[in-house]
Design a protein around this motif. Structure first.
Motif, PDB file in Angstrom:
ATOM      1  N   GLU A   1       0.831  -1.205   0.000  1.00 50.37           N
ATOM      2  CA  GLU A   1       0.000   0.000   0.000  1.00 50.37           C
ATOM      3  C   GLU A   1       0.871   1.263   0.000  1.00 50.37           C
ATOM      4  N   ILE A   2       0.542   2.196  -0.857  1.00 51.60           N
ATOM      5  CA  ILE A   2       1.183   3.508  -0.864  1.00 51.60           C
ATOM      6  C   ILE A   2       0.092   4.530  -0.551  1.00 51.60           C
ATOM      7  N   GLU A   3       0.053   5.022   0.676  1.00 53.27           N
ATOM      8  CA  GLU A   3      -0.998   5.951   1.084  1.00 53.27           C
ATOM      9  C   GLU A   3      -0.797   7.309   0.404  1.00 53.27           C
ATOM     10  N   HIS A   4      -1.874   7.849  -0.161  1.00 55.44           N
ATOM     11  CA  HIS A   4      -1.807   9.154  -0.787  1.00 55.44           C
ATOM     12  C   HIS A   4      -3.218   9.709  -0.915  1.00 55.44           C
ATOM     13  N   PRO A   5      -3.363  11.015  -0.924  1.00 59.12           N
ATOM     14  CA  PRO A   5      -4.692  11.620  -1.090  1.00 59.12           C
ATOM     15  C   PRO A   5      -5.117  11.570  -2.553  1.00 59.12           C
ATOM     16  N   PHE A   6      -6.424  11.536  -2.771  1.00 63.49           N
ATOM     17  CA  PHE A   6      -6.950  11.577  -4.127  1.00 63.49           C
ATOM     18  C   PHE A   6      -7.106  13.032  -4.565  1.00 63.49           C
ATOM     19  N   GLY A   7      -7.007  13.232  -5.876  1.00 57.00           N
ATOM     20  CA  GLY A   7      -7.166  14.574  -6.427  1.00 57.00           C
ATOM     21  C   GLY A   7      -8.579  14.809  -6.938  1.00 57.00           C
ATOM     22  N   ASP A   8      -8.707  15.720  -7.898  1.00 62.11           N
ATOM     23  CA  ASP A   8     -10.002  16.036  -8.486  1.00 62.11           C
ATOM     24  C   ASP A   8     -10.461  14.910  -9.402  1.00 62.11           C
ATOM     25  N   GLU A   9     -11.685  15.032  -9.887  1.00 59.18           N
ATOM     26  CA  GLU A   9     -12.229  14.015 -10.771  1.00 59.18           C
ATOM     27  C   GLU A   9     -11.395  13.918 -12.053  1.00 59.18           C
ATOM     28  N   ALA A  10     -10.899  12.685 -12.338  1.00 57.76           N
ATOM     29  CA  ALA A  10     -10.084  12.468 -13.535  1.00 57.76           C
ATOM     30  C   ALA A  10     -10.921  11.927 -14.687  1.00 57.76           C
ATOM     31  N   LEU A  11     -11.963  11.150 -14.359  1.00 61.12           N
ATOM     32  CA  LEU A  11     -12.795  10.522 -15.388  1.00 61.12           C
ATOM     33  C   LEU A  11     -14.241  10.490 -14.918  1.00 61.12           C
ATOM     34  N   ARG A  12     -15.138  10.833 -15.830  1.00 63.65           N
ATOM     35  CA  ARG A  12     -16.563  10.670 -15.551  1.00 63.65           C
ATOM     36  C   ARG A  12     -17.224  10.055 -16.772  1.00 63.65           C
ATOM     37  N   VAL A  13     -18.034   9.017 -16.536  1.00 66.14           N
ATOM     38  CA  VAL A  13     -18.792   8.349 -17.594  1.00 66.14           C
ATOM     39  C   VAL A  13     -20.261   8.423 -17.210  1.00 66.14           C
ATOM     40  N   GLU A  14     -21.108   8.860 -18.138  1.00 63.02           N
ATOM     41  CA  GLU A  14     -22.536   8.976 -17.836  1.00 63.02           C
ATOM     42  C   GLU A  14     -23.373   8.240 -18.872  1.00 63.02           C
ATOM     43  N   ASN A  15     -24.214   7.318 -18.351  1.00 64.11           N
ATOM     44  CA  ASN A  15     -25.221   6.607 -19.140  1.00 64.11           C
ATOM     45  C   ASN A  15     -24.631   5.986 -20.410  1.00 64.11           C
ATOM     46  N   MET A  16     -23.550   5.248 -20.244  1.00 66.24           N
ATOM     47  CA  MET A  16     -22.895   4.608 -21.389  1.00 66.24           C
ATOM     48  C   MET A  16     -23.687   3.386 -21.821  1.00 66.24           C
ATOM     49  N   ARG A  17     -23.981   3.311 -23.114  1.00 71.98           N
ATOM     50  CA  ARG A  17     -24.708   2.169 -23.672  1.00 71.98           C
ATOM     51  C   ARG A  17     -24.008   1.683 -24.936  1.00 71.98           C
ATOM     52  N   LEU A  18     -23.982   0.348 -25.075  1.00 72.52           N
ATOM     53  CA  LEU A  18     -23.421  -0.281 -26.273  1.00 72.52           C
ATOM     54  C   LEU A  18     -24.314  -1.446 -26.655  1.00 72.52           C
ATOM     55  N   ALA A  19     -24.961  -1.336 -27.814  1.00 75.43           N
ATOM     56  CA  ALA A  19     -25.851  -2.397 -28.280  1.00 75.43           C
ATOM     57  C   ALA A  19     -25.036  -3.609 -28.707  1.00 75.43           C
ATOM     58  N   ASP A  20     -25.588  -4.813 -28.456  1.00 76.60           N
ATOM     59  CA  ASP A  20     -24.920  -6.033 -28.915  1.00 76.60           C
ATOM     60  C   ASP A  20     -25.679  -6.619 -30.103  1.00 76.60           C
ATOM     61  N   THR A  21     -25.196  -7.723 -30.635  1.00 81.87           N
ATOM     62  CA  THR A  21     -25.765  -8.289 -31.862  1.00 81.87           C
ATOM     63  C   THR A  21     -27.100  -8.983 -31.626  1.00 81.87           C
ATOM     64  N   SER A  22     -27.439  -9.240 -30.355  1.00 83.81           N
ATOM     65  CA  SER A  22     -28.677  -9.968 -30.055  1.00 83.81           C
ATOM     66  C   SER A  22     -29.873  -9.038 -29.846  1.00 83.81           C
ATOM     67  N   GLY A  23     -29.665  -7.733 -29.970  1.00 88.83           N
ATOM     68  CA  GLY A  23     -30.740  -6.783 -29.749  1.00 88.83           C
ATOM     69  C   GLY A  23     -30.774  -6.201 -28.354  1.00 88.83           C
ATOM     70  N   GLY A  24     -29.889  -6.684 -27.485  1.00 87.84           N
ATOM     71  CA  GLY A  24     -29.787  -6.144 -26.138  1.00 87.84           C
ATOM     72  C   GLY A  24     -28.625  -5.182 -26.025  1.00 87.84           C
ATOM     73  N   PHE A  25     -28.095  -5.066 -24.805  1.00 85.06           N
ATOM     74  CA  PHE A  25     -26.990  -4.142 -24.568  1.00 85.06           C
ATOM     75  C   PHE A  25     -25.831  -4.864 -23.884  1.00 85.06           C
TER      76      PHE A  25
END
Length: 524
Positions: free
Chosen positions: A258-282
């Motif tokens: 373990e390397i203890e360290h504080p976290f910074g600001d938001e680096a990544l945000r993902v919202e409502n990600m959708r990917l359709a598949d070949t069967s008609g679902g997601f």
């Protein structure tokens, strides 16, 4: 060192190597190796990446020939000049790196080069389909014989590779990391098949980095280190500390400290990600998540949960995916891999051979492939700067190479993985996406990769990593998300997470698990 050659053993010796030495330019892969392969038993072979395991198996399978030493079968010396030659002697192999034709069907791949024919004139496609269905039934998988292999997931492709060897009725079967892309349920099926093969007298060589797996399935064990055998005996009395001690001379299982360290600001945000598949679902169904600088976010789930597809949509691989992605507050445009790499995203893909490396290029060229622009001056490459940067990463990642100019295909699986990780880090990412980063990596290489991950996080890099290993996700993650059927089904902090909670959350959308079933799945 050899196994006890007791002629009265219940497991007779079917093949032996004596004084086996294999020399490549710049390295000695095997040094005076003595090895005995027992029939009707599982002969476990273990060692760090680059220890010589794959080389020894390639010698037995006819892919490579010894520089010096002998191979004998049933007391007679043999010389395998090709895989066809070895196959005629009843030897089959399932390679760690899958050896399939993606543009051909499952049935075509399984019977490639030994097709079922009508009178030796034309291929009997119907017979091949029927035999393929029988093999899939034996492996408890409902894979259509006419499906293109390129349309299958990596785990399903591994099942096809195993079926291909079973179709040849080999008397000696070499399995090189056969479970690296399999779920727990698929591993159980494979183990049942192995028991059937043992009962039929087949001699099995089993290579894996999953030490608990080796103890469970093995009858005999051989440990290689730096091309030499450091331990060989029956599995009776063998435990994980014994294996580790013979592999790396250290009795501790060293996951990242373990390397203890504080976290910074938001680096990544993902919202409502959708990917359709070949069967008609997601494949990815309405996923939202957030990652802070310096944080390691683990994503756990069963095969088919949508974890890989999620990382691919974030990096911009699927143009038809919908949803929004921000990197350090900067909203990404339309899905585009080059654009998102330039904006600070980098991906370590699950399949390093096909998606992470160009096998015909050198180690140096592969390592700088994604960051070649940083080594250019006008229209010219600054080769000195490039070589210096590559040498720095070779030291930093402890990559075992004779020269960065050698083809990357000459490296062991673990060292290839380190090249892929180095290639991603050279782009100077703000967020690193890692899909099964320890797949096919031995315990020593895992520790090195995990230490690098913690150090990078301490330096402020945000990391999202996918793994099927409970111990890994609990040891490394600051926070854990569980996925099932394309959706997030659980989120846990490091302090509150338990193995039972993870297994239970991963089964949502599948058959429901009781507390006892979850405990049993965890134990497996």
């Amino acid at each position: 060192m050899t196994l006890d050659p007791d002629p009265g053993s219940a497991h007779p010796i079917g093949l032996s190597i004596r004084g086996g030495t294999k020399v490549y330019p710049g390295t000695i892969a095997l040094k005076e190796v003595d090895f005995d392969l027992r029939m009707g038993a599982v002969n476990v072979l273990v060692g760090e990446n680059g220890a010589g395991k794959s080389t020894m198996m390639k010698v037995i399978a006819g892919v490579e020939q010894l520089t010096s030493g002998t191979v004998t079968m049933n007391g007679e010396e043999v010389h395998f000049t090709s895989t066809d030659d070895a196959e005629r002697h009843g030897i089959g192999i399932v390679f760690q790196e899958l050896n399939l034709f993606p543009n051909l069907t499952v049935a075509d791949n399984i019977f490639m080069a030994h097709e079922k024919t009508r009178g030796g004139i034309d291929i009997d496609m119907s017979a091949q389909r029927e035999a393929t269905r029988a093999l899939m039934q034996r492996l408890e998988h409902d894979i259509d014989p006419d499906t293109l292999v390129g349309d299958l997931k990596v785990g399903q492709q591994q099942i096809v590779e195993i079926a291909k060897s079973l179709s040849r009725d080999a008397r000696i079967l070499i399995l090189d990391e056969p479970t690296s892309a399999l779920s727990n349920a698929e591993v159980e099926i494979l183990f049942r098949v192995i028991e059937e093969l043992k009962a039929e007298g087949v001699g099995i060589v089993y290579i894996s980095h999953r030490l608990e797996e080796l103890i469970r399935v093995g009858d005999y064990i051989t440990v290689l280190r730096d091309g030499m055998i450091t331990g060989a005996q029956s599995m009776e009395g063998v435990d994980i500390p014994w294996i580790v001690r013979n592999m790396i001379g250290d009795s501790s299982k060293d996951f990242a400290k373990e390397i203890e360290h504080p976290f910074g600001d938001e680096a990544l945000r993902v919202e409502n990600m959708r990917l359709a598949d070949t069967s008609g679902g997601f494949a990815v169904d309405g996923v939202s998540l957030s990652l802070r600088a310096g944080e390691i976010l683990g994503i756990y789930g069963l095969m088919g949960a949508g974890r890989t597809e999620l990382l691919e949509t974030i990096i911009g691989r699927h143009s038809h995916a919908v949803g929004d992605v921000w990197v350090q507050g900067d909203k990404m445009g339309r899905p585009s891999v080059p654009d998102r790499i330039a904006k600070g995203l980098a991906l370590i893909p699950e399949d390093r051979k096909h998606d992470g490396l160009v096998q015909i290029l050198s180690i140096r060229e592969n390592m700088t492939l994604s960051s070649v622009g940083s080594f250019t001056r006008g229209v010219h490459m600054d080769l000195g700067k490039e070589r210096s940067r590559v040498a720095d990463f070779v030291r930093r990642m402890v990559i075992k190479i004779a020269s960065p100019e050698h083809p990357v295909s000459a490296l062991s699986g673990g060292n290839q993985q380190k090249v892929v990780i180095s290639k991603a880090l050279m782009t100077g990412p703000k967020v690193l996406l890692m899909d099964e980063p320890s797949r096919g990596i031995d315990i020593g290489a895992k520790a090195e990769v995990f230490r690098v991950m913690r150090q990078l996080a301490a330096e402020g890099l945000g990391i999202v990593f996918v793994t099927s290993d409970l111990e890994e996700v609990m040891s490394l993650s600051d926070r854990i998300i569980v996925m099932s059927d394309g959706r997030i089904t659980g989120e846990f902090s490091r302090e509150e997470v338990t193995e039972t909670a993870l297994v239970s959350a991963s089964a949502v959308g599948h058959a429901p698990l009781s507390e006892q079933d979850a405990e049993r799945e965890t134990a497996q």
